[in-house]
Design a protein around this motif. Structure first.
Motif, mmCIF file in Angstrom:
data_model
loop_
_atom_site.group_PDB
_atom_site.id
_atom_site.type_symbol
_atom_site.label_atom_id
_atom_site.label_comp_id
_atom_site.label_asym_id
_atom_site.label_seq_id
_atom_site.Cartn_x
_atom_site.Cartn_y
_atom_site.Cartn_z
ATOM 1 N N ALA A 96 0.830 -1.202 0.000
ATOM 2 C CA ALA A 96 0.000 0.000 0.000
ATOM 3 C C ALA A 96 0.870 1.260 0.000
ATOM 4 O O ALA A 96 0.541 2.257 -0.649
ATOM 5 N N ALA A 97 2.017 1.207 0.705
ATOM 6 C CA ALA A 97 2.933 2.357 0.730
ATOM 7 C C ALA A 97 3.434 2.632 -0.684
ATOM 8 O O ALA A 97 3.479 3.786 -1.140
ATOM 9 N N LEU A 98 3.795 1.578 -1.396
ATOM 10 C CA LEU A 98 4.261 1.727 -2.779
ATOM 11 C C LEU A 98 3.129 2.265 -3.654
ATOM 12 O O LEU A 98 3.329 3.183 -4.457
ATOM 13 N N GLY A 99 1.937 1.720 -3.462
ATOM 14 C CA GLY A 99 0.792 2.137 -4.274
ATOM 15 C C GLY A 99 0.446 3.605 -4.074
ATOM 16 O O GLY A 99 0.177 4.319 -5.046
ATOM 17 N N THR A 100 0.465 4.058 -2.821
ATOM 18 C CA THR A 100 0.138 5.466 -2.545
ATOM 19 C C THR A 100 1.152 6.384 -3.208
ATOM 20 O O THR A 100 0.796 7.400 -3.810
ATOM 21 N N SER A 101 2.418 5.999 -3.120
ATOM 22 C CA SER A 101 3.465 6.807 -3.736
ATOM 23 C C SER A 101 3.314 6.816 -5.263
ATOM 24 O O SER A 101 3.450 7.855 -5.909
ATOM 25 N N GLN A 102 2.978 5.641 -5.821
ATOM 26 C CA GLN A 102 2.790 5.547 -7.277
ATOM 27 C C GLN A 102 1.589 6.385 -7.745
ATOM 28 O O GLN A 102 1.621 6.967 -8.824
ATOM 29 N N MET A 103 0.540 6.420 -6.935
ATOM 30 C CA MET A 103 -0.664 7.178 -7.326
ATOM 31 C C MET A 103 -0.344 8.662 -7.537
ATOM 32 O O MET A 103 -0.972 9.324 -8.351
ATOM 33 N N GLN A 104 0.643 9.167 -6.789
ATOM 34 C CA GLN A 104 1.023 10.580 -6.960
ATOM 35 C C GLN A 104 1.671 10.810 -8.319
ATOM 36 O O GLN A 104 1.796 11.942 -8.766
ATOM 37 N N ARG A 105 2.127 9.729 -8.941
ATOM 38 C CA ARG A 105 2.816 9.859 -10.229
ATOM 39 C C ARG A 105 1.923 9.452 -11.399
ATOM 40 O O ARG A 105 2.361 9.491 -12.545
ATOM 41 N N LEU A 106 0.674 9.069 -11.091
ATOM 42 C CA LEU A 106 -0.181 8.495 -12.132
ATOM 43 C C LEU A 106 -0.401 9.438 -13.317
ATOM 44 O O LEU A 106 -0.299 9.022 -14.473
ATOM 45 N N ASP A 107 -0.695 10.707 -13.047
ATOM 46 C CA ASP A 107 -0.958 11.617 -14.170
ATOM 47 C C ASP A 107 0.268 11.769 -15.064
ATOM 48 O O ASP A 107 0.146 11.865 -16.283
ATOM 49 N N GLU A 108 1.427 11.740 -14.426
ATOM 50 C CA GLU A 108 2.687 11.805 -15.178
ATOM 51 C C GLU A 108 2.834 10.533 -16.042
ATOM 52 O O GLU A 108 3.229 10.604 -17.207
ATOM 53 N N PHE A 109 2.481 9.373 -15.465
ATOM 54 C CA PHE A 109 2.542 8.100 -16.220
ATOM 55 C C PHE A 109 1.643 8.171 -17.458
ATOM 56 O O PHE A 109 2.047 7.823 -18.563
ATOM 57 N N VAL A 110 0.405 8.612 -17.234
ATOM 58 C CA VAL A 110 -0.581 8.616 -18.333
ATOM 59 C C VAL A 110 -0.154 9.620 -19.406
ATOM 60 O O VAL A 110 -0.266 9.350 -20.607
ATOM 61 N N ALA A 111 0.374 10.765 -18.972
ATOM 62 C CA ALA A 111 0.791 11.791 -19.940
ATOM 63 C C ALA A 111 1.914 11.262 -20.830
ATOM 64 O O ALA A 111 1.871 11.405 -22.054
ATOM 65 N N ARG A 112 2.908 10.621 -20.233
ATOM 66 C CA ARG A 112 4.027 10.106 -21.020
ATOM 67 C C ARG A 112 3.554 8.993 -21.963
ATOM 68 O O ARG A 112 3.982 8.909 -23.109
ATOM 69 N N ARG A 113 2.674 8.140 -21.475
ATOM 70 C CA ARG A 113 2.165 7.053 -22.323
ATOM 71 C C ARG A 113 1.383 7.616 -23.518
ATOM 72 O O ARG A 113 1.482 7.093 -24.629
ATOM 73 N N ASN A 114 0.608 8.675 -23.276
ATOM 74 C CA ASN A 114 -0.123 9.297 -24.384
ATOM 75 C C ASN A 114 0.841 9.926 -25.387
ATOM 76 O O ASN A 114 0.617 9.859 -26.595
#
Ligand SMILES: *Cc1c(COP(=O)(O)O)cnc(C)c1O
Length: 383
Positions: free
Chosen positions: A249-267
Protein backbone atom coordinates in the motif's frame (compact mmCIF):
# COMPACT_ATOMS: atom_id res chain seq x y z
CA UNK A 1 15.56 -6.60 -25.25
CA UNK A 2 13.20 -3.64 -25.08
CA UNK A 3 10.31 -5.12 -23.02
CA UNK A 4 6.65 -4.50 -23.90
CA UNK A 5 6.07 -3.15 -20.42
CA UNK A 6 8.07 -2.34 -17.31
CA UNK A 7 7.32 -0.74 -13.94
CA UNK A 8 8.67 2.67 -12.99
CA UNK A 9 9.95 2.78 -9.40
CA UNK A 10 11.25 6.14 -8.16
CA UNK A 11 13.54 6.86 -5.22
CA UNK A 12 10.57 8.29 -3.29
CA UNK A 13 8.56 5.09 -3.98
CA UNK A 14 11.44 3.15 -2.38
CA UNK A 15 11.63 5.51 0.61
CA UNK A 16 7.91 5.08 1.30
CA UNK A 17 8.25 1.28 1.38
CA UNK A 18 11.23 1.56 3.73
CA UNK A 19 9.18 3.77 6.07
CA UNK A 20 6.43 1.14 6.07
CA UNK A 21 8.98 -1.58 6.88
CA UNK A 22 10.15 0.39 9.91
CA UNK A 23 6.60 0.98 11.15
CA UNK A 24 4.75 -1.30 13.61
CA UNK A 25 2.42 -2.53 10.84
CA UNK A 26 3.45 -4.49 7.82
CA UNK A 27 0.05 -5.79 6.82
CA UNK A 28 -3.43 -4.24 6.99
CA UNK A 29 -2.20 -1.20 8.93
CA UNK A 30 -2.92 2.49 8.32
CA UNK A 31 -1.22 2.58 4.92
CA UNK A 32 -3.91 0.39 3.37
CA UNK A 33 -6.58 2.98 4.24
CA UNK A 34 -4.35 5.77 2.93
CA UNK A 35 -3.93 3.92 -0.37
CA UNK A 36 -7.67 3.30 -0.58
CA UNK A 37 -8.38 6.99 0.03
CA UNK A 38 -5.90 7.95 -2.70
CA UNK A 39 -7.65 5.58 -5.12
CA UNK A 40 -11.16 6.77 -4.25
CA UNK A 41 -10.10 10.44 -4.44
CA UNK A 42 -8.47 9.96 -7.81
CA UNK A 43 -11.35 7.98 -9.30
CA UNK A 44 -14.10 10.02 -7.68
CA UNK A 45 -15.74 6.95 -6.15
CA UNK A 46 -17.23 6.78 -2.67
CA UNK A 47 -15.24 3.67 -1.71
CA UNK A 48 -12.07 1.83 -2.71
CA UNK A 49 -11.20 -1.58 -1.28
CA UNK A 50 -7.63 -2.76 -1.82
CA UNK A 51 -6.94 -6.49 -2.13
CA UNK A 52 -4.10 -8.85 -3.02
CA UNK A 53 -4.55 -8.90 -6.83
CA UNK A 54 -6.81 -7.91 -9.69
CA UNK A 55 -7.96 -11.52 -9.87
CA UNK A 56 -8.93 -11.46 -6.17
CA UNK A 57 -10.73 -8.15 -6.78
CA UNK A 58 -12.79 -9.70 -9.60
CA UNK A 59 -13.59 -12.72 -7.43
CA UNK A 60 -14.88 -10.82 -4.39
CA UNK A 61 -16.68 -8.30 -6.62
CA UNK A 62 -18.64 -11.16 -8.23
CA UNK A 63 -19.52 -12.58 -4.80
CA UNK A 64 -20.66 -9.14 -3.63
CA UNK A 65 -22.87 -8.94 -6.73
CA UNK A 66 -24.43 -12.24 -5.56
CA UNK A 67 -23.18 -14.22 -8.54
CA UNK A 68 -23.51 -17.94 -7.93
CA UNK A 69 -24.54 -21.31 -9.39
CA UNK A 70 -27.32 -20.97 -11.96
CA UNK A 71 -26.28 -17.40 -12.86
CA UNK A 72 -24.52 -16.12 -15.97
CA UNK A 73 -21.55 -13.79 -16.27
CA UNK A 74 -20.82 -12.26 -19.67
CA UNK A 75 -17.55 -10.69 -20.71
CA UNK A 76 -15.52 -10.33 -23.94
CA UNK A 77 -13.21 -12.95 -25.48
CA UNK A 78 -10.33 -10.47 -25.90
CA UNK A 79 -9.16 -10.08 -22.33
CA UNK A 80 -6.96 -11.66 -19.70
CA UNK A 81 -8.50 -14.96 -18.58
CA UNK A 82 -9.31 -13.60 -15.10
CA UNK A 83 -12.20 -11.47 -16.45
CA UNK A 84 -14.04 -14.70 -17.33
CA UNK A 85 -12.63 -17.03 -14.67
CA UNK A 86 -14.18 -14.98 -11.84
CA UNK A 87 -17.55 -16.26 -13.04
CA UNK A 88 -16.40 -19.88 -12.86
CA UNK A 89 -14.85 -19.25 -9.42
CA UNK A 90 -18.34 -18.39 -8.17
CA UNK A 91 -19.87 -21.50 -9.71
CA UNK A 92 -21.66 -19.42 -12.35
CA UNK A 93 -21.72 -20.00 -16.13
CA UNK A 94 -19.71 -17.78 -18.46
CA UNK A 95 -20.56 -16.49 -21.92
CA UNK A 96 -19.02 -13.87 -24.19
CA UNK A 97 -20.08 -10.81 -26.17
CA UNK A 98 -18.10 -10.07 -29.31
CA UNK A 99 -15.93 -6.95 -29.60
CA UNK A 100 -16.42 -3.91 -31.81
CA UNK A 101 -14.12 -4.09 -34.86
CA UNK A 102 -12.76 -0.54 -34.40
CA UNK A 103 -12.59 0.01 -30.63
CA UNK A 104 -11.81 -3.65 -29.82
CA UNK A 105 -13.93 -3.41 -26.67
CA UNK A 106 -17.40 -4.84 -25.91
CA UNK A 107 -19.73 -4.01 -28.79
CA UNK A 108 -22.93 -2.49 -27.32
CA UNK A 109 -24.91 -3.58 -30.41
CA UNK A 110 -23.69 -7.17 -30.07
CA UNK A 111 -24.60 -7.01 -26.38
CA UNK A 112 -28.11 -5.70 -27.18
CA UNK A 113 -28.68 -8.45 -29.75
CA UNK A 114 -27.46 -11.17 -27.39
CA UNK A 115 -29.62 -9.85 -24.55
CA UNK A 116 -32.71 -9.98 -26.71
CA UNK A 117 -32.09 -13.66 -27.47
CA UNK A 118 -31.18 -14.43 -23.84
CA UNK A 119 -34.37 -12.76 -22.58
CA UNK A 120 -36.47 -15.10 -24.73
CA UNK A 121 -34.57 -18.13 -23.45
CA UNK A 122 -34.76 -16.86 -19.85
CA UNK A 123 -30.97 -16.89 -19.63
CA UNK A 124 -30.16 -13.25 -18.93
CA UNK A 125 -26.80 -12.50 -17.32
CA UNK A 126 -26.60 -11.36 -13.70
CA UNK A 127 -23.21 -9.67 -14.19
CA UNK A 128 -21.66 -8.17 -17.33
CA UNK A 129 -17.91 -7.42 -17.30
CA UNK A 130 -16.87 -4.84 -19.90
CA UNK A 131 -13.07 -4.71 -20.22
CA UNK A 132 -11.29 -1.41 -20.90
CA UNK A 133 -8.78 -3.10 -23.18
CA UNK A 134 -5.38 -1.39 -23.52
CA UNK A 135 -6.56 1.47 -21.26
CA UNK A 136 -9.39 2.68 -23.47
CA UNK A 137 -12.81 2.81 -21.81
CA UNK A 138 -15.64 0.80 -23.30
CA UNK A 139 -18.62 2.79 -24.51
CA UNK A 140 -20.34 2.70 -21.13
CA UNK A 141 -23.49 4.79 -21.76
CA UNK A 142 -25.26 2.23 -24.00
CA UNK A 143 -24.06 -0.67 -21.80
CA UNK A 144 -25.43 1.13 -18.74
CA UNK A 145 -28.73 1.77 -20.52
CA UNK A 146 -29.03 -1.94 -21.33
CA UNK A 147 -28.29 -2.79 -17.67
CA UNK A 148 -31.31 -0.71 -16.68
CA UNK A 149 -33.46 -2.39 -19.30
CA UNK A 150 -32.44 -6.01 -18.57
CA UNK A 151 -31.49 -5.77 -14.90
CA UNK A 152 -27.88 -6.96 -14.87
CA UNK A 153 -25.03 -5.53 -12.79
CA UNK A 154 -21.98 -3.96 -14.46
CA UNK A 155 -18.53 -4.86 -13.18
CA UNK A 156 -15.91 -2.87 -15.11
CA UNK A 157 -12.61 -4.66 -15.60
CA UNK A 158 -10.47 -1.51 -15.45
CA UNK A 159 -7.20 -3.37 -14.87
CA UNK A 160 -5.70 -1.60 -17.92
CA UNK A 161 -7.32 1.73 -17.35
CA UNK A 162 -6.33 3.44 -14.12
CA UNK A 163 -5.90 7.11 -15.05
CA UNK A 164 -8.19 6.87 -18.08
CA UNK A 165 -11.36 8.86 -18.59
CA UNK A 166 -14.60 8.37 -20.47
CA UNK A 167 -16.29 11.57 -21.54
CA UNK A 168 -15.91 13.75 -18.48
CA UNK A 169 -15.92 10.84 -16.01
CA UNK A 170 -12.83 9.18 -14.56
CA UNK A 171 -12.63 5.40 -15.04
CA UNK A 172 -13.34 3.91 -11.62
CA UNK A 173 -15.88 6.57 -10.63
CA UNK A 174 -18.59 3.95 -11.31
CA UNK A 175 -20.75 6.64 -12.94
CA UNK A 176 -21.99 3.92 -15.34
CA UNK A 177 -21.46 0.74 -13.31
CA UNK A 178 -21.86 -1.00 -9.95
CA UNK A 179 -18.15 -1.62 -9.43
CA UNK A 180 -14.79 -1.24 -11.17
CA UNK A 181 -11.75 -3.44 -10.63
CA UNK A 182 -8.04 -2.54 -10.90
CA UNK A 183 -4.79 -4.52 -10.93
CA UNK A 184 -1.43 -3.34 -9.64
CA UNK A 185 0.69 -6.03 -11.26
CA UNK A 186 4.07 -4.59 -12.38
CA UNK A 187 3.14 -4.34 -16.06
CA UNK A 188 0.07 -2.22 -15.26
CA UNK A 189 0.31 1.59 -14.91
CA UNK A 190 0.44 1.69 -11.10
CA UNK A 191 2.12 -1.17 -9.27
CA UNK A 192 2.22 -2.59 -5.76
CA UNK A 193 4.15 -5.72 -6.83
CA UNK A 194 0.95 -7.74 -6.72
CA UNK A 195 -2.29 -6.03 -5.80
CA UNK A 196 -5.74 -4.99 -6.84
CA UNK A 197 -8.72 -2.88 -5.82
CA UNK A 198 -12.45 -2.46 -6.28
CA UNK A 199 -14.13 0.94 -6.43
CA UNK A 200 -17.86 1.39 -5.82
CA UNK A 201 -20.41 3.96 -4.65
CA UNK A 202 -22.50 1.30 -2.89
CA UNK A 203 -22.03 1.41 0.92
CA UNK A 204 -23.37 -2.10 1.55
CA UNK A 205 -21.25 -3.64 -1.21
CA UNK A 206 -18.16 -1.86 0.14
CA UNK A 207 -18.70 -3.28 3.63
CA UNK A 208 -19.21 -6.74 2.19
CA UNK A 209 -16.07 -6.50 0.04
CA UNK A 210 -14.00 -5.56 3.12
CA UNK A 211 -15.42 -8.57 4.93
CA UNK A 212 -14.79 -10.93 2.01
CA UNK A 213 -11.13 -9.94 1.80
CA UNK A 214 -10.71 -11.10 5.41
CA UNK A 215 -12.32 -14.52 5.59
CA UNK A 216 -15.87 -13.16 5.82
CA UNK A 217 -15.77 -12.10 9.44
CA UNK A 218 -16.87 -8.90 11.11
CA UNK A 219 -16.13 -7.23 14.42
CA UNK A 220 -19.44 -5.38 14.43
CA UNK A 221 -21.84 -6.26 17.26
CA UNK A 222 -24.78 -8.43 16.37
CA UNK A 223 -28.02 -6.55 15.89
CA UNK A 224 -29.96 -8.73 18.35
CA UNK A 225 -28.25 -6.92 21.22
CA UNK A 226 -26.29 -9.96 22.38
CA UNK A 227 -23.39 -8.84 24.60
CA UNK A 228 -20.25 -8.22 22.59
CA UNK A 229 -16.81 -8.71 24.12
CA UNK A 230 -13.66 -6.95 22.92
CA UNK A 231 -12.24 -10.18 21.51
CA UNK A 232 -15.39 -11.14 19.62
CA UNK A 233 -15.63 -11.52 15.91
CA UNK A 234 -18.31 -13.28 13.96
CA UNK A 235 -17.90 -15.29 10.79
CA UNK A 236 -20.79 -14.29 8.53
CA UNK A 237 -20.00 -15.79 5.15
CA UNK A 238 -17.23 -17.64 3.34
CA UNK A 239 -14.41 -15.22 2.55
CA UNK A 240 -10.71 -15.37 1.74
CA UNK A 241 -7.35 -14.00 2.73
CA UNK A 242 -7.14 -11.43 -0.05
CA UNK A 243 -5.41 -8.77 2.07
CA UNK A 244 -2.89 -6.37 0.62
CA UNK A 245 0.10 -5.51 2.85
CA UNK A 246 1.11 -2.11 4.22
CA UNK A 247 4.37 -2.43 2.28
CA UNK A 248 2.43 -2.75 -0.96
CA UNK A 249 0.00 0.00 0.00
CA UNK A 250 2.93 2.36 0.73
CA UNK A 251 4.26 1.73 -2.78
CA UNK A 252 0.79 2.14 -4.27
CA UNK A 253 0.14 5.47 -2.54
CA UNK A 254 3.46 6.81 -3.74
CA UNK A 255 2.79 5.55 -7.28
CA UNK A 256 -0.66 7.18 -7.33
CA UNK A 257 1.02 10.58 -6.96
CA UNK A 258 2.82 9.86 -10.23
CA UNK A 259 -0.18 8.49 -12.13
CA UNK A 260 -0.96 11.62 -14.17
CA UNK A 261 2.69 11.80 -15.18
CA UNK A 262 2.54 8.10 -16.22
CA UNK A 263 -0.58 8.62 -18.33
CA UNK A 264 0.79 11.79 -19.94
CA UNK A 265 4.03 10.11 -21.02
CA UNK A 266 2.17 7.05 -22.32
CA UNK A 267 -0.12 9.30 -24.38
CA UNK A 268 2.93 11.12 -25.72
CA UNK A 269 4.52 7.81 -26.76
CA UNK A 270 1.25 6.64 -28.34
CA UNK A 271 0.95 9.85 -30.40
CA UNK A 272 4.56 9.47 -31.44
CA UNK A 273 3.97 5.84 -32.52
CA UNK A 274 1.01 6.92 -34.65
CA UNK A 275 3.11 9.54 -36.38
CA UNK A 276 6.23 7.40 -36.85
CA UNK A 277 4.36 4.30 -38.03
CA UNK A 278 2.32 6.06 -40.71
CA UNK A 279 2.86 4.60 -44.16
CA UNK A 280 3.55 1.09 -42.81
CA UNK A 281 1.09 -1.76 -43.47
CA UNK A 282 -0.18 -1.53 -39.87
CA UNK A 283 -3.36 -0.28 -38.25
CA UNK A 284 -2.72 1.76 -35.11
CA UNK A 285 -5.40 2.04 -32.41
CA UNK A 286 -7.98 4.73 -33.17
CA UNK A 287 -7.58 7.82 -30.95
CA UNK A 288 -10.13 8.22 -28.16
CA UNK A 289 -12.76 10.77 -29.19
CA UNK A 290 -14.07 11.77 -25.80
CA UNK A 291 -11.82 11.23 -22.79
CA UNK A 292 -8.34 9.75 -22.62
CA UNK A 293 -6.81 6.29 -22.82
CA UNK A 294 -4.31 5.24 -20.17
CA UNK A 295 -2.34 3.38 -22.88
CA UNK A 296 -1.50 0.35 -20.79
CA UNK A 297 -0.79 -1.35 -24.14
CA UNK A 298 -0.21 -0.24 -27.70
CA UNK A 299 -1.63 -2.91 -30.00
CA UNK A 300 -1.11 -2.68 -33.76
CA UNK A 301 -2.70 -4.85 -36.43
CA UNK A 302 -0.74 -6.10 -39.39
CA UNK A 303 -2.57 -5.37 -42.66
CA UNK A 304 -3.21 -8.16 -45.16
CA UNK A 305 -1.05 -6.19 -47.61
CA UNK A 306 2.08 -6.78 -45.47
CA UNK A 307 4.43 -9.21 -47.20
CA UNK A 308 4.77 -11.32 -44.05
CA UNK A 309 2.32 -12.67 -41.53
CA UNK A 310 2.00 -12.01 -37.82
CA UNK A 311 3.99 -15.12 -36.86
CA UNK A 312 6.98 -14.11 -39.01
CA UNK A 313 6.83 -10.45 -37.99
CA UNK A 314 6.61 -11.41 -34.30
CA UNK A 315 9.63 -13.74 -34.57
CA UNK A 316 11.72 -11.21 -36.50
CA UNK A 317 10.95 -8.49 -33.94
CA UNK A 318 11.86 -10.73 -31.00
CA UNK A 319 15.09 -11.76 -32.73
CA UNK A 320 15.93 -8.08 -33.21
CA UNK A 321 15.53 -7.47 -29.46
CA UNK A 322 12.06 -5.94 -29.54
CA UNK A 323 9.98 -7.52 -26.76
CA UNK A 324 6.65 -7.65 -28.56
CA UNK A 325 3.70 -9.59 -27.12
CA UNK A 326 0.21 -10.63 -28.16
CA UNK A 327 -2.80 -9.53 -26.07
CA UNK A 328 -4.80 -11.74 -26.02
CA UNK A 329 -5.59 -15.25 -27.24
CA UNK A 330 -9.42 -15.27 -27.30
CA UNK A 331 -10.49 -16.75 -23.96
CA UNK A 332 -13.23 -18.92 -25.49
CA UNK A 333 -10.59 -20.83 -27.51
CA UNK A 334 -8.65 -21.86 -24.37
CA UNK A 335 -8.91 -25.58 -23.55
CA UNK A 336 -10.83 -24.91 -20.33
CA UNK A 337 -13.51 -22.98 -22.23
CA UNK A 338 -13.59 -25.43 -25.14
CA UNK A 339 -14.47 -28.06 -22.56
CA UNK A 340 -17.48 -25.88 -21.71
CA UNK A 341 -18.60 -26.02 -25.33
CA UNK A 342 -17.07 -22.95 -26.97
CA UNK A 343 -15.54 -23.30 -30.44
CA UNK A 344 -13.30 -21.33 -32.79
CA UNK A 345 -15.67 -19.33 -34.99
CA UNK A 346 -18.04 -18.41 -32.14
CA UNK A 347 -16.84 -14.79 -31.93
CA UNK A 348 -15.62 -13.70 -35.38
CA UNK A 349 -14.59 -10.12 -34.50
CA UNK A 350 -12.50 -11.30 -31.55
CA UNK A 351 -10.83 -13.96 -33.66
CA UNK A 352 -10.12 -11.49 -36.49
CA UNK A 353 -8.61 -9.08 -33.95
CA UNK A 354 -6.37 -11.81 -32.57
CA UNK A 355 -5.18 -13.10 -35.95
CA UNK A 356 -2.88 -10.14 -36.68
CA UNK A 357 -2.46 -8.28 -33.38
CA UNK A 358 0.99 -7.37 -32.06
CA UNK A 359 1.65 -5.40 -28.86
CA UNK A 360 4.55 -2.98 -29.25
CA UNK A 361 6.67 -1.90 -26.26
CA UNK A 362 5.21 1.03 -24.34
CA UNK A 363 6.07 1.94 -20.75
CA UNK A 364 6.66 5.05 -18.68
CA UNK A 365 10.45 4.90 -18.72
CA UNK A 366 10.71 4.18 -22.47
CA UNK A 367 12.99 6.72 -24.14
CA UNK A 368 12.35 8.32 -27.53
CA UNK A 369 15.52 6.52 -28.72
CA UNK A 370 14.11 3.14 -27.67
CA UNK A 371 10.89 3.92 -29.46
CA UNK A 372 12.82 4.98 -32.57
CA UNK A 373 14.59 1.62 -32.44
CA UNK A 374 11.24 -0.23 -32.34
CA UNK A 375 10.01 1.80 -35.31
CA UNK A 376 13.16 1.42 -37.43
CA UNK A 377 13.19 -2.34 -36.76
CA UNK A 378 9.54 -2.55 -37.84
CA UNK A 379 10.33 -0.51 -40.98
CA UNK A 380 13.18 -2.86 -41.84
CA UNK A 381 11.12 -6.01 -41.27
CA UNK A 382 8.09 -4.77 -43.15
CA UNK A 383 10.10 -3.22 -46.05
C1 LIG B 1 -3.93 -8.00 -15.14
C2 LIG B 1 -5.35 -8.24 -15.42
C3 LIG B 1 -6.19 -8.90 -14.53
C4 LIG B 1 -5.71 -9.63 -13.30
O1 LIG B 1 -4.95 -8.85 -12.46
P1 LIG B 1 -3.86 -9.56 -11.50
O2 LIG B 1 -3.50 -8.43 -10.58
O3 LIG B 1 -2.74 -10.00 -12.37
O4 LIG B 1 -4.52 -10.67 -10.80
C5 LIG B 1 -7.54 -8.99 -14.85
N1 LIG B 1 -8.03 -8.48 -15.99
C6 LIG B 1 -7.24 -7.84 -16.87
C7 LIG B 1 -7.86 -7.28 -18.11
C8 LIG B 1 -5.88 -7.72 -16.63
O5 LIG B 1 -5.09 -7.14 -17.54
Amino acid sequence: MIPYGRQSISESDIQEVIKALRSPFITQGPRVATFENALADYCGSKHAIAVSSGTAALHVACIALDLGPGDWLWTVPITFVASANCGLSCGASVDFVDIHPQTHTMDPDALAAKLEIAARADRLPKVVVPVHLTGRSCDMVPIHRLAGEYGFAILEDACHAIGASYGDTTVGSCAHSNMAVFSFHPVKLVTTGEGGAITTNDDEAAARLRRLREHGYTRESPEDGEASEPWHYRLIELGYNYRITDLQAALGTSQMQRLDEFVARRNELADRYRELLSGLPLRTPPPVESGRSAYHLFVVHLEDTAHLGRREAFRALREAGIGVQVHYIPVHTQPLYRELGFRAGDFPQAEAYYANAITLPLFHGMTDAEQDEVVSTLRRILA
